[in-house]
Write an enzyme that holds these catalytic residues in place. Structure first.
Site, PDB file in Angstrom:
ATOM      1  N   GLU A  40       0.842  -1.207   0.000  1.00  0.00           N
ATOM      2  CA  GLU A  40       0.000   0.000   0.000  1.00  0.00           C
ATOM      3  C   GLU A  40       0.873   1.251   0.000  1.00  0.00           C
ATOM      4  O   GLU A  40       0.620   2.206  -0.735  1.00  0.00           O
ATOM      5  CB  GLU A  40      -0.920   0.003   1.231  1.00  0.00           C
ATOM      6  CG  GLU A  40      -1.816   1.233   1.271  1.00  0.00           C
ATOM      7  CD  GLU A  40      -2.499   1.430   2.615  1.00  0.00           C
ATOM      8  OE1 GLU A  40      -3.007   0.450   3.193  1.00  0.00           O
ATOM      9  OE2 GLU A  40      -2.516   2.581   3.085  1.00  0.00           O
ATOM     10  N   ASN A  75      -2.019  -5.524   9.205  1.00  0.00           N
ATOM     11  CA  ASN A  75      -3.028  -4.964  10.125  1.00  0.00           C
ATOM     12  C   ASN A  75      -3.311  -5.925  11.277  1.00  0.00           C
ATOM     13  O   ASN A  75      -3.569  -5.495  12.392  1.00  0.00           O
ATOM     14  CB  ASN A  75      -4.289  -4.545   9.358  1.00  0.00           C
ATOM     15  CG  ASN A  75      -5.145  -5.719   8.992  1.00  0.00           C
ATOM     16  OD1 ASN A  75      -5.893  -6.214   9.805  1.00  0.00           O
ATOM     17  ND2 ASN A  75      -5.025  -6.193   7.757  1.00  0.00           N
TER      18      ASN A  75
END
Ligand code: F3S
Length: 288
Positions: free
Chosen positions: A119, A213
């Site tokens: 990302e 995450n």
């Protein structure tokens, strides 16, 4: 046992996985999510992961995962005459636009996040100007001195760390424009996990080992409760001593599929029956 309401797939990941599933046969640039079970199920259904645009055959259908890609990669895909199904999460796309505005205004972009995370690579790939990725206060203090910069964060970053790092950035950049880009789904799930960790005796975080995450969720709950465990599957519960535990909290990263969460809850129910026969300490798990 208490199952967090926000455990598991976020909206962006669900959308990317469903797009990939619907589009088979197709390829993805890198695994669609960091969860080995989902990746092998998709592979069996005809969705193959490749490492670079050059490996994609002409005419193939390509799913861009929720992490998004940089402009150069997107151009390389377009040049290969493939069908592109863009499942970039809208929260990530918003950061691409900020990155483009850094380029337009000729100022540096600083991404608070892990330099090698796809990302972050994708976000930096939308400006041809100066860009940096910093994940610690030390790295922020090592930035070159700058007049101005746009500062964003990886969507799954921990807010409190972001605040500390941006304070350090302000020591190197005279006029930083700080834009909060941690996504709402991440924030909700992290806040809920910390609240839950304060209420229970033991926390279980379910997620793929490669999932950034999920690891952050685990780091957060461990700061509150040392008796926290990070597992990838229900089988790993067998290695955790739960006999002196009254209340167990369960949460899961945004890339953890419902089926794995359900297996963990079922296995926990079996363990509860064996080690805590008294019902007064047991809360029924909420299934989402
Ligand atoms: Fe999107 Fe946030 Fe999920 S950025 S992919 S909704 S963690």
């Amino acid at each position: 046992m208490i199952l967090a309401k926000h455990a598991g797939f976020c909206f962006g990941v669900r959308r990317a996985v469903e797009t990939a599933r619907r589009s088979a046969p197709a390829v993805t640039l890198g695994p669609v999510i960091h969860n080995p079970r989902v990746v092998s199920e998709l592979e069996a259904a005809g969705v193959k992961s490749v490492a670079s645009p050059e490996e994609i055959p002409e005419g193939a259908r390509v799913v861009v995962r929720s992490h998004g890609v940089g402009r150069e990669t997107l151009d390389a895909l377009k040049a290969r005459n493939v069908e592109i199904l863009d499942a970039t999460c809208p929260f990530v796309r918003r950061i691409h636009e900020i990155s483009l505005s850094a380029e337009r205004n000729g100022i540096a972009l600083i991404v608070v996040g892990e330099e090698r995370h796809p990302e972050v690579e994708g976000i930096r790939g939308w400006t041809s100007g100066e860009s940096y990725a910093v994940a610690t206060e030390e790295a922020a203090l090592a930035l070159p001195g700058m007049e101005s910069a746009l500062v964003v964060s990886q969507t799954t970053f921990i807010e409190e760390r972001f605040d500390r790092i941006t304070e350090a950035i302000a020591k190197r950049v005279k006029h930083p424009e700080i834009i909060r880009t941690i996504c709402p789904a991440t924030k909700e799930s992290q806040e809920e996990a910390v609240r839950l960790a304060r209420e229970v005796d033991c926390m279980i975080v379910v997620g793929g080992r490669e999932s950034s995450n999920s690891r952050k969720l685990y780091e957060l709950v461990r700061e509150v409760l040392t008796r926290s465990h990070f597992i990838e599957s229900a089988e790993e519960l067998g290695g955790i001593a739960l006999d002196a535990v009254d209340r167990v909290g369960i949460t899961a990263g945004a890339s953890t599929p419902d089926c794995i969460i359900k297996e963990v809850v079922a296995r926990m129910n079996d363990i509860e029956k064996q080690v805590t026969p008294s019902e007064e300490h047991v809360e029924q798990a909420e299934t989402s």
